[in-house]
Design a protein around this motif. Structure first.
Motif, PDB file in Angstrom:
ATOM      1  N   TRP A 120       0.826  -1.205   0.000  1.00  0.00           N
ATOM      2  CA  TRP A 120       0.000   0.000   0.000  1.00  0.00           C
ATOM      3  C   TRP A 120       0.866   1.264   0.000  1.00  0.00           C
ATOM      4  CZ3 TRP A 120       0.870   3.179   4.167  1.00  0.00           C
ATOM      5  CH2 TRP A 120       1.501   2.593   5.279  1.00  0.00           C
ATOM      6  N   ASP A 121       1.986   1.227   0.704  1.00  0.00           N
ATOM      7  CA  ASP A 121       2.854   2.400   0.781  1.00  0.00           C
ATOM      8  C   ASP A 121       3.563   2.625  -0.547  1.00  0.00           C
ATOM      9  OD1 ASP A 121       4.068   4.534   2.376  1.00  0.00           O
ATOM     10  OD2 ASP A 121       5.929   3.402   2.163  1.00  0.00           O
ATOM     11  N   TYR A 122       4.014   1.542  -1.203  1.00  0.00           N
ATOM     12  CA  TYR A 122       4.666   1.681  -2.510  1.00  0.00           C
ATOM     13  C   TYR A 122       3.681   2.224  -3.548  1.00  0.00           C
ATOM     14  CZ  TYR A 122       8.934  -0.722  -1.073  1.00  0.00           C
ATOM     15  OH  TYR A 122      10.114  -1.055  -0.465  1.00  0.00           O
ATOM     16  N   LEU A 123       2.418   1.753  -3.504  1.00  0.00           N
ATOM     17  CA  LEU A 123       1.418   2.269  -4.440  1.00  0.00           C
ATOM     18  C   LEU A 123       1.135   3.743  -4.182  1.00  0.00           C
ATOM     19  CD1 LEU A 123      -1.099  -0.734  -4.485  1.00  0.00           C
ATOM     20  CD2 LEU A 123       0.558  -0.102  -6.242  1.00  0.00           C
ATOM     21  N   ARG A 124       1.104   4.135  -2.909  1.00  0.00           N
ATOM     22  CA  ARG A 124       0.868   5.537  -2.576  1.00  0.00           C
ATOM     23  C   ARG A 124       2.003   6.416  -3.085  1.00  0.00           C
ATOM     24  NH1 ARG A 124       2.714   8.755   1.266  1.00  0.00           N
ATOM     25  NH2 ARG A 124       3.812   7.021   2.262  1.00  0.00           N
ATOM     26  N   ARG A 125       3.251   5.953  -2.913  1.00  0.00           N
ATOM     27  CA  ARG A 125       4.392   6.727  -3.384  1.00  0.00           C
ATOM     28  C   ARG A 125       4.386   6.845  -4.901  1.00  0.00           C
ATOM     29  NH1 ARG A 125       9.498   4.372   0.158  1.00  0.00           N
ATOM     30  NH2 ARG A 125       8.688   4.912   2.247  1.00  0.00           N
ATOM     31  N   ARG A 126       4.024   5.752  -5.580  1.00  0.00           N
ATOM     32  CA  ARG A 126       3.991   5.784  -7.038  1.00  0.00           C
ATOM     33  C   ARG A 126       2.930   6.772  -7.534  1.00  0.00           C
ATOM     34  NH1 ARG A 126       3.462   0.063  -9.763  1.00  0.00           N
ATOM     35  NH2 ARG A 126       5.375  -0.140  -8.505  1.00  0.00           N
ATOM     36  N   GLN A 127       1.759   6.778  -6.896  1.00  0.00           N
ATOM     37  CA  GLN A 127       0.722   7.722  -7.297  1.00  0.00           C
ATOM     38  C   GLN A 127       1.145   9.156  -7.020  1.00  0.00           C
ATOM     39  OE1 GLN A 127      -2.756   6.418  -5.196  1.00  0.00           O
ATOM     40  NE2 GLN A 127      -3.082   4.633  -6.492  1.00  0.00           N
TER      41      GLN A 127
END
Length: 258
Positions: free
Chosen positions: A247-254
């Protein structure tokens, strides 16, 4: 699958180029201390694939696993407590800084007197050295939780246990896992030094025997083994960290795309 293969190729192409260059440059080496890379790799295959895995590698990994687990349990627990209680942290902070400045390797003579020769010595030294990055990162992670999240949790009258599990730990997880990954690399280093003193098994003990008998290719093979183990453990933990913090990696990517 395709992305994973691309990442592996991207990460390994430069080390392979370096190994190729070293292979070519060392092939005609006549130095006693720097034998050709071909001889070192042949010695590595003969010793560690898989002749001495049970007698040396498994005891080292076992001590590392127990010491690291103890360090994680103590570091995360104390880090959460000190992160949630700033006054307590400010009181014991001078003692923490004093103990943190003492390298774990320097405690080997003292631990040798207290616990004697054996696995307990290695586990104790690894736990001490590996606990500090986990402890400090946990404290910073807990203290860095957005106060708004805690206010929302209080407004819903969540018990403190649920606030800890559902709010504090997820928000502090990136820093906690970062500290755990740093501690894992530190534990690999400390296990080698702990086995150089007062040990009858393990990679460090075996490397000391080879060094004392001037078995240079064997000594180099031990160094290669420690490097491979460190890289493999770090790669495995990083994969686990990415899965846990997906979830944190997806948030950073967005955020990056935005």
């Amino acid at each position: 699958m395709k992305r994973t293969l691309v990442n592996i190729i991207t990460e390994l192409w430069f080390p392979m180029v370096v190994l190729t260059v070293l292979w070519v440059l060392s092939e005609k080496s006549t130095s006693f201390y720097f034998p050709p890379l071909r001889i070192i790799l042949e010695t590595f295959r003969r010793l560690w694939l898989f002749s001495q895995v049970r007698s040396d590698v498994l005891p080292s990994l076992g001590s590392l696993g127990l010491g690291y687990s103890l360090a994680a349990a103590v570091g995360i627990t104390l880090g959460i407590i000190l992160g949630l209680l700033p006054r307590v942290h400010s009181i014991i902070s001078p003692i923490m800084e004093f103990l943190r400045a003492i390298p774990g390797v320097m405690l080997l003579p003292l631990m040798l007197l207290l616990v004697g020769i054996g696995a307990t010595l290695k586990i104790s030294v690894i736990a001490y050295a590996a606990s500090w990055p986990i402890l400090l990162n946990t404290i910073d992670g807990v203290r860095g939780v957005d106060p708004g999240f805690l206010d929302v949790a209080r407004s819903y009258r969540l018990p403190w246990v649920r606030r800890l599990i559902w709010v504090v730990l997820p928000a502090a997880a990136p820093q906690i896992l970062s500290g755990m990954r740093t501690s894992l690399s530190l534990g690999v280093t400390v296990i080698l030094f702990s086995e150089l003193v007062g040990s009858v098994t393990g990679i460090g003990h075996r490397m000391l025997e080879y060094q004392r008998s001037f078995a240079v290719p064997e000594t180099w093979s031990c160094i290669l083994l420690m490097g491979f183990l460190g890289y493999g453990l770090n790669w495995g933990f990083l994969a686990l960290e990415r899965r846990i913090l997906k979830w944190d990696y997806l948030r950073r990517r967005q955020t990056t795309r935005a």
